[in-house]
Design a protein around this motif. Structure first.
Motif, PDB file in Angstrom:
ATOM      1  N   UNK A  71       0.811  -1.233   0.000  1.00 64.16           N
ATOM      2  CA  UNK A  71       0.000   0.000   0.000  1.00 64.16           C
ATOM      3  C   UNK A  71       0.845   1.286   0.000  1.00 64.16           C
ATOM      4  N   UNK A  72       1.994   1.247   0.659  1.00 62.58           N
ATOM      5  CA  UNK A  72       2.795   2.481   0.657  1.00 62.58           C
ATOM      6  C   UNK A  72       4.057   2.335  -0.178  1.00 62.58           C
ATOM      7  N   UNK A  74       3.970   3.375  -3.062  1.00 61.33           N
ATOM      8  CA  UNK A  74       3.811   4.552  -3.931  1.00 61.33           C
ATOM      9  C   UNK A  74       3.873   5.842  -3.125  1.00 61.33           C
ATOM     10  N   UNK A  75       3.854   6.943  -3.835  1.00 62.38           N
ATOM     11  CA  UNK A  75       4.033   8.234  -3.189  1.00 62.38           C
ATOM     12  C   UNK A  75       2.901   8.579  -2.235  1.00 62.38           C
ATOM     13  N   UNK A  77      -0.456   6.729  -0.220  1.00 63.23           N
ATOM     14  CA  UNK A  77      -0.884   5.390   0.137  1.00 63.23           C
ATOM     15  C   UNK A  77      -2.124   4.955  -0.641  1.00 63.23           C
ATOM     16  N   UNK A  80      -5.505  -1.274   0.381  1.00 63.67           N
ATOM     17  CA  UNK A  80      -5.171  -2.663   0.066  1.00 63.67           C
ATOM     18  C   UNK A  80      -6.315  -3.325  -0.698  1.00 63.67           C
ATOM     19  N   UNK A  83      -8.451  -5.487   1.546  1.00 66.01           N
ATOM     20  CA  UNK A  83      -9.431  -4.757   2.349  1.00 66.01           C
ATOM     21  C   UNK A  83     -10.612  -4.332   1.479  1.00 66.01           C
TER      22      UNK A  83
ATOM     23  N   UNK B  28       7.550   6.698   2.130  1.00 62.86           N
ATOM     24  CA  UNK B  28       6.711   6.923   3.317  1.00 62.86           C
ATOM     25  C   UNK B  28       7.288   8.017   4.217  1.00 62.86           C
ATOM     26  N   UNK B  29       6.410   8.618   5.031  1.00 59.16           N
ATOM     27  CA  UNK B  29       6.850   9.668   5.956  1.00 59.16           C
ATOM     28  C   UNK B  29       7.679   9.086   7.101  1.00 59.16           C
ATOM     29  N   UNK B  44       5.673   0.837   7.435  1.00 56.14           N
ATOM     30  CA  UNK B  44       5.664   2.207   6.923  1.00 56.14           C
ATOM     31  C   UNK B  44       4.578   2.989   7.644  1.00 56.14           C
ATOM     32  N   UNK B  46       2.167   6.306   7.094  1.00 54.71           N
ATOM     33  CA  UNK B  46       1.666   7.279   6.126  1.00 54.71           C
ATOM     34  C   UNK B  46       0.926   8.382   6.865  1.00 54.71           C
ATOM     35  N   UNK B  66      -2.543  -1.671   9.559  1.00 47.14           N
ATOM     36  CA  UNK B  66      -2.892  -2.858   8.777  1.00 47.14           C
ATOM     37  C   UNK B  66      -1.674  -3.781   8.695  1.00 47.14           C
ATOM     38  N   UNK B 117      -1.462   6.082   9.193  1.00 43.99           N
ATOM     39  CA  UNK B 117      -1.737   4.667   8.928  1.00 43.99           C
ATOM     40  C   UNK B 117      -0.413   3.913   8.943  1.00 43.99           C
ATOM     41  N   UNK B 119       1.426   0.538   8.069  1.00 48.88           N
ATOM     42  CA  UNK B 119       1.336  -0.708   7.312  1.00 48.88           C
ATOM     43  C   UNK B 119       2.492  -1.604   7.703  1.00 48.88           C
ATOM     44  N   UNK B 120       2.159  -2.800   8.131  1.00 51.05           N
ATOM     45  CA  UNK B 120       3.177  -3.760   8.554  1.00 51.05           C
ATOM     46  C   UNK B 120       3.082  -4.978   7.644  1.00 51.05           C
TER      47      UNK B 120
END
Lengths: 244, 244, 244, 244, 244, 244
Positions: A71-72, A74-75, A77, A80, A83, B28-29, B44, B46, B66, B117, B119-120
């Protein structure tokens, strides 16, 4: 072609830096973490002795692929697909492309009744994810086939691989044909083409799309020249990874 | 406790080797690639300015998570949940656990109307994926909060983080309590417990399960001691990664 | 602990009124309509001779559970999960908890190749629905096992039940630990814990969660004391229902 | 008609014992637990001030219904529709029937911009569940309307109910028309008809189906006579419940 | 009845122009493109030797149906059910109705262990699509049975068809009963009834619905008269198509 | 090339008989029933004033497409995607191709804030369904744009169509390149290519796939020549249909 350099300093016929980390996974029968510049794709090959029931008893194997983006990767998010509860059209399309590309270099009789699933998960995306996936999946596939032979699931004399296969994108930006588009180039392209080529230089897939501006025969010819040139370099990277 | 070494030579109160590769993602941030032995999870964070509509106007932020496993992160390939069209119970359960654990150390008022968010994604699984996910997600979260402050989405004086948080599994195998179970240990455990602890040593989650053999009060006490000990080490790894 | 009474007049270590209407259903092999105060859960046990194909031939049985809430069991109506097309994370999590809890007191070898599905449908919800579900499901399970023996699907000498099992919630509200939280208490709790205990007083599950405020070791100890006390009373209710 | 008694001793024009437990739920604005013999349906009415966006601003209300069966309401356990991920055709069909039947006796202008959702959950099934659902839902609806008036969501002079409504099944078994079929009768019926009738004796729905043997005009007439007779009795039960 | 003509000039007991294009499809074992005025439905019958596993070994066949509307068969475009990911209630309801109607005239023993699936796809909708689907599906079914006999999947002496079947809608508009409602009539109807009748004039289905105004016994009688009259004409069209 | 005739007597550079029935639908703003030999596709264009919310306010329009096959359009019946609950990869891929192809000849600024949805439903399939869909959809699109202008949703001076567009398949069978493959040819092809071409002879899409045998540059050139030739004829059919 004009002679100005691209945003990242490359010439128009130059690939981004390519790295292939073979055997990245401790779990899969074959694997490769491939990067085309900042694009990173983890490719694993899962070997199963046997085939789906509908193929059983024909003495032939099966190779299929699934592509997905984290999901992340990309620039911004993305949600999924698990989901959302369904696989999107783009994902479906690329999974099918990867599967067909790899099957084009596998002799299913020689594979015997074995199944190989290639999973290509994009960890970071910066353009060209589907082409990197194909190039990396080939390395994972080759290792999985070697594993299958070692385990005697594949006959010793059988040669399931008929050739190698790699892929690269080409496109026309402001009228200039270029090799291996990064994301910032891709979004500005008038025409975008993904080309899948065997190690012997034959085409497996040619997928050119012109949303912004239709292209003529001579532009198509230039794009194919660029792609064939890129494929030679990519094949070399694959061979070195597999020898390493 | 008996004094025989474990399968991988560890003592019963010893963690597997832990590495935290902070800032793994260019996109990601905040991000961290964490490993507990062979278990590898890409976390990540976000950051989005704003909150979902139903929370809007309350001056509070939101943190959610997630969790997911790549299909071939495990020893035999699992079907993708996106292809099956639904998220499984285990995935749901762990996503909720990770989200609650991180929210426990965030002051939502101080965060302001921003959403994070986490993401794992498990790239390789060898037991303890949910605990590694929590420990890694904290590092990604901390960086995303720093990013939000730098971008002025978070007030300069606000302190959204009230503590740090990490997690580890403990379990009883053949009557012996042990810290940080690898997969081969986990499947043999009579009791399996995941413990989430703050940097100050308070409990956020205690989830103990006994499918094979119910456990008594003193066994529970030993497991909690092991977990609190592990958490001190993990907190140290997090702090060093964030200072690095 | 402070000595003020709770909203419904109970002391901090007091359960709500518990009733167990055994054999509520004319259709199921075992059933119980259980209430913890205003919380009402209909538990049925469906006995099937045989096991799913993947378990077949091992001489062992299987016990599983599904939990669900009627749309208007709660104060405001929830959408049905069947209409939404997917089972939510909370439902999944509780279904899995109920299944694990009951399996902890069943000897699968003694059960033989038989399957029992426990359905726990919340008709009215006022906190503690998952714990009531477990306590009620045990009664339904015991009757279904008796039915299976009578029908000779279970060997006459086999003892599939190794113990009884019940569950209760505990929590900390404004710093005060309390037993068996009603909904209005649950939403104000700093820490909320569900504890599943066997008739012999051993733990099957300990699930403590601190969204609002992490808890320390001594608070955890007090909560466990309260839960063990409640479990003794609940076991007594179960025994009386099964004797009745 | 032959004069032999039915399996449960009833005459051909006799209903099974009917009970209506009004106000069964503490949560809903209106509710009834209705039984037709062993068939038990919990009906709740959820009143919401306001209407879905697409209906807004027209000064009219909306009444809708959802029907569902608990998995073990029947003799052998059915899979849950939430787990299957979709609502089945039969469920859809009955939900729509219940909704239409109740709307037939509601003046939507008089209801004003309010929404009532009727949930009919079958706790135990022995034939006639859809007809019991309609008869019980009417009682829940009447109470929800009274609640709405008391809360001033409905104008004091408005009369949203234009009539009452009840439903009953009729069928032909071995050539003999019968009222209110129990499950064992229903499966043997050549023709099965569900009839929804207002308190004033007009038809709202007539749904006759002949899988086993087409029926002629005179058989249809006899079935309608039986249904109209049953409806008079059911209306009486409803009135007494609402007065009680 | 009043004597004013209808919007399209028909009398109240007059069908719209009916056409049946038998054998429209080159692929299916039986097919018909039927029109009731502007309503056009493509009906195909797919014959398969064998039955679903759960029916196997009983010497009986199976007939089922699926109904669907093209997204732009209607005046404003509807979303596709495949894209929405679920079949709607109305579609389910009609598919079930069509299947039951056709099964009513098939002797499953005489059909033997064969399966026929009737697909009724509405290409253009102007009211009465479900009734046109039934009438057209009968023609497709008859041809598929003839095909099955020719291929010797059906015994030479077996007579799987016990009768023919057709369907038509009737309704009450401003107090006037009318036959075969077009869409503009259907939306204004107080009562709407779909009637399925065999060639011998017996009822297979009677589905009357009164959302706007309950109807009395004499109105019901008039509607049934109209429907029986229409069925005679439709049977004639079917017979001519099958002779042609 | 060899000079033997094809199975249906065509030469290698010959299209199957093409018919375009413009305005087939009474409901849609534009429509065409197109056939390429036995392949029949119903194409409708639905014009909506306004664009999806995420595009609003940019002064640009949107064109999208959905492709689907009726379950018995093919030789053996396929399950409906609505019943399976998800759209398959092939359907997704073709829908996206049709949408991109049509967008390539629309000036979105000139279209203004209007949306056109093209539905291409395959009524009968015998190879080349996606190419027939594109060719037919262009005719439906042109009529929908004319309708939009007439209704003043499109400015009088605006020219939304920048060109026409058609599509055709080409392939290599036993080493012989051929135009417009029928199904029996398609399954035997070593290479299969779909080519989308504008009326002015420029490429919009080139999608060549070699599952059976990779192709070289000269084979690719021959295929492109055949496709460009076919496109001239198809453009002519479109123009005549639109003039008719």
């Amino acid at each position: 072609m004009n002679d100005t350099r691209r945003i990242d300093g490359r010439t128009n016929d130059e690939l981004r830096p390519v790295t292939i980390e073979r055997g990245w996974s401790d779990q899969a029968e074959g694997s490769a973490l491939i990067s085309y510049g900042r694009t990173k794709v983890l490719c694993t090959a899962s070997f199963t002795n046997g085939v789906p029931r509908w193929m059983s008893g024909k003495g032939k194997g099966w190779v299929t692929a699934e592509y997905s983006m984290l999901p992340r990767s990309t620039n911004s998010r993305m949600d999924r697909e698990s989901v959302k509860g369904k696989v999107g059209g783009r994902t479906h399309e690329i999974s099918r492309l990867v599967g067909r590309s790899l099957r084009a270099v596998v002799d299913m009789k020689a594979l015997g009744e074995n199944t190989i699933v290639l999973d290509c998960d994009v960890l970071q995306a910066d353009g060209g994810t589907r082409t990197a996936a194909i190039t990396g999946a080939y390395v994972a596939l080759a290792d999985a086939l070697a594993w299958g032979r070692e385990k005697k699931f594949i006959a010793q004399k059988a040669q399931p691989l008929t050739d190698s296969v790699s892929a690269v994108s080409v496109g026309i930006i402001n009228g200039v044909p270029m090799l291996d588009l990064a994301y910032t180039e891709d979004v500005r392209a008038d025409t975008d083409m993904n080309v899948v080529v065997t190690g012997r230089g034959k085409f497996v897939e040619v997928q050119g799309t012109a949303e912004a501006a239709p292209f003529d025969r001579s532009e198509l010819d230039t794009l194919l020249d660029l792609a064939l040139g890129g494929a030679i370099t990519l094949t070399d990277f694959q061979n070195r990874a597999l020898e390493g």
